[in-house]
Design an enzyme around this catalytic site. Structure first.
Site, PDB file in Angstrom:
ATOM      1  N   ASP A  25      37.376  40.366  36.485  1.00 52.34           N
ATOM      2  CA  ASP A  25      37.407  41.586  35.224  1.00 52.34           C
ATOM      3  C   ASP A  25      37.890  42.375  34.266  1.00 52.34           C
ATOM      4  O   ASP A  25      38.769  42.968  33.853  1.00 52.34           O
ATOM      5  CB  ASP A  25      37.925  42.677  36.460  1.00 52.34           C
ATOM      6  CG  ASP A  25      37.810  43.033  38.020  1.00 52.34           C
ATOM      7  OD1 ASP A  25      36.681  42.081  38.319  1.00 52.34           O
ATOM      8  OD2 ASP A  25      37.938  42.965  38.895  1.00 52.34           O
ATOM      9  N   LYS A 130      30.897  42.669  41.225  1.00 53.70           N
ATOM     10  CA  LYS A 130      31.874  43.036  43.470  1.00 53.70           C
ATOM     11  C   LYS A 130      32.182  44.484  43.141  1.00 53.70           C
ATOM     12  O   LYS A 130      32.440  45.224  42.642  1.00 53.70           O
ATOM     13  CB  LYS A 130      33.452  42.167  43.234  1.00 53.70           C
ATOM     14  CG  LYS A 130      34.481  42.469  41.906  1.00 53.70           C
ATOM     15  CD  LYS A 130      34.857  41.348  42.362  1.00 53.70           C
ATOM     16  CE  LYS A 130      36.015  41.655  41.415  1.00 53.70           C
ATOM     17  NZ  LYS A 130      37.490  42.568  41.534  1.00 53.70           N
ATOM     18  N   VAL A 158      42.670  40.163  35.423  1.00 53.74           N
ATOM     19  CA  VAL A 158      43.494  41.722  35.138  1.00 53.74           C
ATOM     20  C   VAL A 158      42.716  42.440  36.858  1.00 53.74           C
ATOM     21  O   VAL A 158      41.081  42.173  37.119  1.00 53.74           O
ATOM     22  CB  VAL A 158      43.157  42.334  34.569  1.00 53.74           C
ATOM     23  CG1 VAL A 158      43.924  41.655  33.191  1.00 53.74           C
ATOM     24  CG2 VAL A 158      41.521  42.988  33.807  1.00 53.74           C
ATOM     25  N   THR A 159      43.820  42.370  37.455  1.00 55.08           N
ATOM     26  CA  THR A 159      44.975  42.748  36.972  1.00 55.08           C
ATOM     27  C   THR A 159      45.650  41.796  38.001  1.00 55.08           C
ATOM     28  O   THR A 159      45.074  41.428  39.277  1.00 55.08           O
ATOM     29  CB  THR A 159      45.622  44.742  37.362  1.00 55.08           C
ATOM     30  OG1 THR A 159      45.259  44.640  38.682  1.00 55.08           O
ATOM     31  CG2 THR A 159      45.244  45.545  36.139  1.00 55.08           C
ATOM     32  N   CYS A 163      43.071  43.301  41.627  1.00 50.58           N
ATOM     33  CA  CYS A 163      41.825  42.372  41.600  1.00 50.58           C
ATOM     34  C   CYS A 163      42.149  40.399  41.830  1.00 50.58           C
ATOM     35  O   CYS A 163      42.132  39.656  42.188  1.00 50.58           O
ATOM     36  CB  CYS A 163      40.764  42.289  40.613  1.00 50.58           C
ATOM     37  SG  CYS A 163      40.239  44.038  41.396  1.00 50.58           S
TER      38      CYS A 163
HETATM   39  C1  C5J Z   1      41.363  45.469  38.876  1.00 45.79           C
HETATM   40  C2  C5J Z   1      42.175  47.780  39.195  1.00 45.79           C
HETATM   41  N1  C5J Z   1      40.127  44.849  38.404  1.00 45.79           N
HETATM   42  N2  C5J Z   1      43.097  47.541  38.806  1.00 45.79           N
HETATM   43  N3  C5J Z   1      41.367  46.305  39.278  1.00 45.79           N
HETATM   44  O1  C5J Z   1      42.009  44.916  39.106  1.00 45.79           O
HETATM   45  O2  C5J Z   1      41.965  48.751  40.561  1.00 45.79           O
END
Ligand code: C5J
Length: 220
Positions: A25, A130, A158-159, A163
């Protein structure tokens, strides 16, 4: 060839022919002002620290022919793959699907959904779209890895505590060995980042191993 990566709680042997770099992400929506991360009230500049170390790992993995997989969190434009419980969170004008400076927030095909240019996927590198936090939930990542006989994942992005952590937990339960280079991850909450990494390697590596980009590069 199997090499040893220095990590905690202990060094881990890795066969790079059976390993993949999974980059979670690294999207404009999380890293740039005006995206999903900022609408949730976060200081998105905190995530920038992960970009350069990931870039170094990505370049080396490409040189060495290691499988590289990118993921993006986001939803169909009609939001039919987003549960109400997720859509209803936050102020209405800032929710998933609302229009922001980088297009509709967390919607596939919008500029904010793109991976940041420094880490843009190359042709032939799978990109997993996803709808959830984990990269295995409602995606074809597991069969994709199984067809390639992959047993070890280097997971970054991240983060850290959302995720990356969810993906590591999902992978661990599916039998993958996960190595997380800590400097290649980022969080809006430095304390969650530190605790997230600590939780992975605690109890003899209950979810996996924690290392850093220098130690992974030394073994790649
Ligand atoms: C991810 C989120 N990618 N923090 N999403 O961690 O909402």
């Amino acid at each position: 060839m199997t090499v040893l990566i220095d990590a905690e709680p202990e060094p881990i042997p890795v066969d790079w022919d059976r390993a993949a770099l999974v980059i979670i992400d690294m999207q404009r929506d999380f890293l740039e002002p005006g995206g999903f991360g900022e609408t949730l009230g976060n200081d998105v500049s905190l995530l920038q620290r992960a970009v350069k170390p990931i870039q170094a790992l990505l370049e080396r993995a490409r040189e060495k022919g290691v499988l590289v997989i990118h993921t993006r969190e986001g939803h169909r434009p009609d939001l039919s793959d987003a549960p109400r419980a997720k859509l209803e969170r936050g102020a209405p004008r800032l929710r998933i699907g609302a229009r922001g400076p980088m297009g509709r927030i967390l919607v596939r095909g919008e500029p904010g959904h793109d991976i940041v240019p420094e880490l843009a996927p190359k042709d032939g590198e799978p990109v997993i779209d996803k709808p959830g936090k984990g990269a295995f939930y409602a995606t074809d990542l597991h069969p994709m890895l199984a067809y390639k006989n992959i047993e070890t994942l280097v997971v970054c992005g991240v983060t850290t505590e959302v995720c990356v952590h969810t993906t590591v937990r999902e992978a661990n339960d599916r039998g993958y060995r996960c190595i997380v280079p800590g400097d290649c991850c980022g969080s809006y909450f430095p304390e969650f980042h530190a605790q997230g990494l600590a939780m992975i390697k605690a109890q003899g590596g209950i979810f996996g191993w924690v290392s850093d980009s220098a130690r992974v590069l030394a073994a790649l």
